[in-house]
Design a protein around this motif. Structure first.
Motif, PDB file in Angstrom:
ATOM      1  N   TYR A   1      94.205 -47.077  47.036  1.00  0.00           N
ATOM      2  CA  TYR A   1      92.985 -46.372  47.400  1.00  0.00           C
ATOM      3  C   TYR A   1      93.134 -45.799  48.800  1.00  0.00           C
ATOM      4  O   TYR A   1      93.875 -46.344  49.643  1.00  0.00           O
ATOM      5  CB  TYR A   1      91.772 -47.338  47.390  1.00  0.00           C
ATOM      6  CG  TYR A   1      91.497 -47.926  46.036  1.00  0.00           C
ATOM      7  CD1 TYR A   1      90.590 -47.307  45.169  1.00  0.00           C
ATOM      8  CD2 TYR A   1      92.121 -49.122  45.635  1.00  0.00           C
ATOM      9  CE1 TYR A   1      90.322 -47.860  43.926  1.00  0.00           C
ATOM     10  CE2 TYR A   1      91.869 -49.668  44.422  1.00  0.00           C
ATOM     11  CZ  TYR A   1      90.967 -49.040  43.546  1.00  0.00           C
ATOM     12  OH  TYR A   1      90.692 -49.597  42.330  1.00  0.00           O
TER      13      TYR A   1
ATOM     14  N   ASN B   1      94.908 -52.571  46.113  1.00  0.00           N
ATOM     15  CA  ASN B   1      94.004 -53.568  45.559  1.00  0.00           C
ATOM     16  C   ASN B   1      94.429 -53.795  44.119  1.00  0.00           C
ATOM     17  O   ASN B   1      94.226 -52.943  43.265  1.00  0.00           O
ATOM     18  CB  ASN B   1      92.554 -53.083  45.634  1.00  0.00           C
ATOM     19  CG  ASN B   1      91.563 -54.196  45.255  1.00  0.00           C
ATOM     20  OD1 ASN B   1      91.945 -55.238  44.718  1.00  0.00           O
ATOM     21  ND2 ASN B   1      90.295 -53.959  45.537  1.00  0.00           N
TER      22      ASN B   1
ATOM     23  N   ALA C   1      88.374 -47.527  49.605  1.00  0.00           N
ATOM     24  CA  ALA C   1      88.605 -48.955  49.631  1.00  0.00           C
ATOM     25  C   ALA C   1      87.383 -49.677  50.226  1.00  0.00           C
ATOM     26  O   ALA C   1      87.031 -50.789  49.828  1.00  0.00           O
ATOM     27  CB  ALA C   1      89.863 -49.262  50.429  1.00  0.00           C
TER      28      ALA C   1
ATOM     29  N   VAL D   1      95.376 -48.314  50.912  1.00  0.00           N
ATOM     30  CA  VAL D   1      95.073 -49.735  50.691  1.00  0.00           C
ATOM     31  C   VAL D   1      95.428 -50.058  49.251  1.00  0.00           C
ATOM     32  O   VAL D   1      95.089 -49.301  48.333  1.00  0.00           O
ATOM     33  CB  VAL D   1      93.582 -50.043  50.952  1.00  0.00           C
ATOM     34  CG1 VAL D   1      93.266 -51.509  50.639  1.00  0.00           C
ATOM     35  CG2 VAL D   1      93.204 -49.707  52.395  1.00  0.00           C
TER      36      VAL D   1
END
Length: 281
Positions: free
Chosen positions: A273, A268, A278, A266
């Protein structure tokens, strides 16, 4: 009473007459011409008592018949040569007839003339020419292709490999890269012009770079560590995602440092992550 002095053959009295002594025999000129005279090798007529006779190797000639078979020059007091076919020739014609023939013009190469010998063949110096430009080779170096002879510049232009960079012939040395020939002096870094023969380098869009210039000017920067991704040394694998690139060893979860190469992740902000971390954000 005077003793008789007769011709051996016809018994004519020779007192007061011209005669010839032949094999201890006294012979009148008439009998000599008819019975004793040698036959001229040229005109096939007897060489009479009143004629000057020349001989060579059991052959005889009238003085006026002893001439060069080619140019008809009188040879009574000149150097000559006797050929196997029986012809007598002056020195010049003999050299032309028996001498080596030029491979260019097929005329005789006269002894003492300027000539070139190569592989048991001979040329007049002016006939030993480049197959391509037709200029005499003389003291230049030359190369051969089959039976043809070339001066060095024409041989290089026609047959030498061409440098991939400058397109000029490679006459000696050189290097090969990606099946293309290069002059050693042409195989340099695209940016700093440093010679790359024997050095580490890489290529990009048909240009070659030394390691330092590739890192500085060409290589993408890792989105994780911000250092160039060069493909050299440790960690040559790269992860690319939405216009960003990472060293494979930098593609880790920001929180737990788990390697995410070939795994779900993920993004961000600027960080990546693992799914578990996450969820805890």
């Amino acid at each position: 009473m005077t003793d008789r002095f007769d011709c051996y053959y016809c018994r004519d009295n020779l007192h007061g007459k011209k005669y010839v002594k032949k094999d201890d025999k006294h012979v009148c000129t008439k009998c000599f011409d008819k019975l004793c005279a040698n036959t001229c090798a040229e005109c096939r007529r007897p060489i009479g008592a009143d004629s000057k006779e020349l001989h060579h190797k059991n052959r005889y000639w009238h003085e006026d018949c002893f001439r060069c078979a080619k140019c008809y020059k009188p040879l009574a007091s000149e150097p000559f040569s006797a050929r196997d076919d029986g012809k007598i020739m002056c020195g010049k014609c003999g050299s032309r007839e028996d001498g080596n023939r030029c491979q260019g013009c097929y005329k005789v190469v006269m002894p003492g003339s300027q000539n070139v010998e190569y592989k048991n063949k001979v040329w007049h110096e002016e006939c030993f020419t480049c197959f391509d430009c037709k200029q005499p080779i003389r003291t230049q170096s030359f190369l051969t292709k089959g039976d043809d002879i070339y001066c060095a510049p024409c041989h290089d232009k026609k047959f030498a490999k061409k440098c991939f960079h400058c397109k000029q012939p490679i006459t000696s040395g050189g290097i090969s890269y990606q099946d293309q020939p290069w002059h050693s002096e042409c195989f340099v870094c695209h940016t700093c012009k440093k010679p790359l023969a024997g050095a580490r380098f890489t290529s990009h869009e048909n240009s070659v770079y030394c390691v330092d210039c590739y890192k500085t000017d060409v290589a993408k920067k890792c989105h994780g560590c911000k250092n160039p991704i060069t493909g050299f040394g440790h960690g040559t694998n790269v992860v690319n995602y939405e216009g960003y690139s990472w060293h494979e060893y930098c593609f880790n979860c920001k929180k737990c440092c788990l390697s995410l190469a070939n795994k779900r992740f993920v993004i961000n902000g600027d960080h990546i992550y693992c799914p578990d971390c996450a969820k805890k954000l």
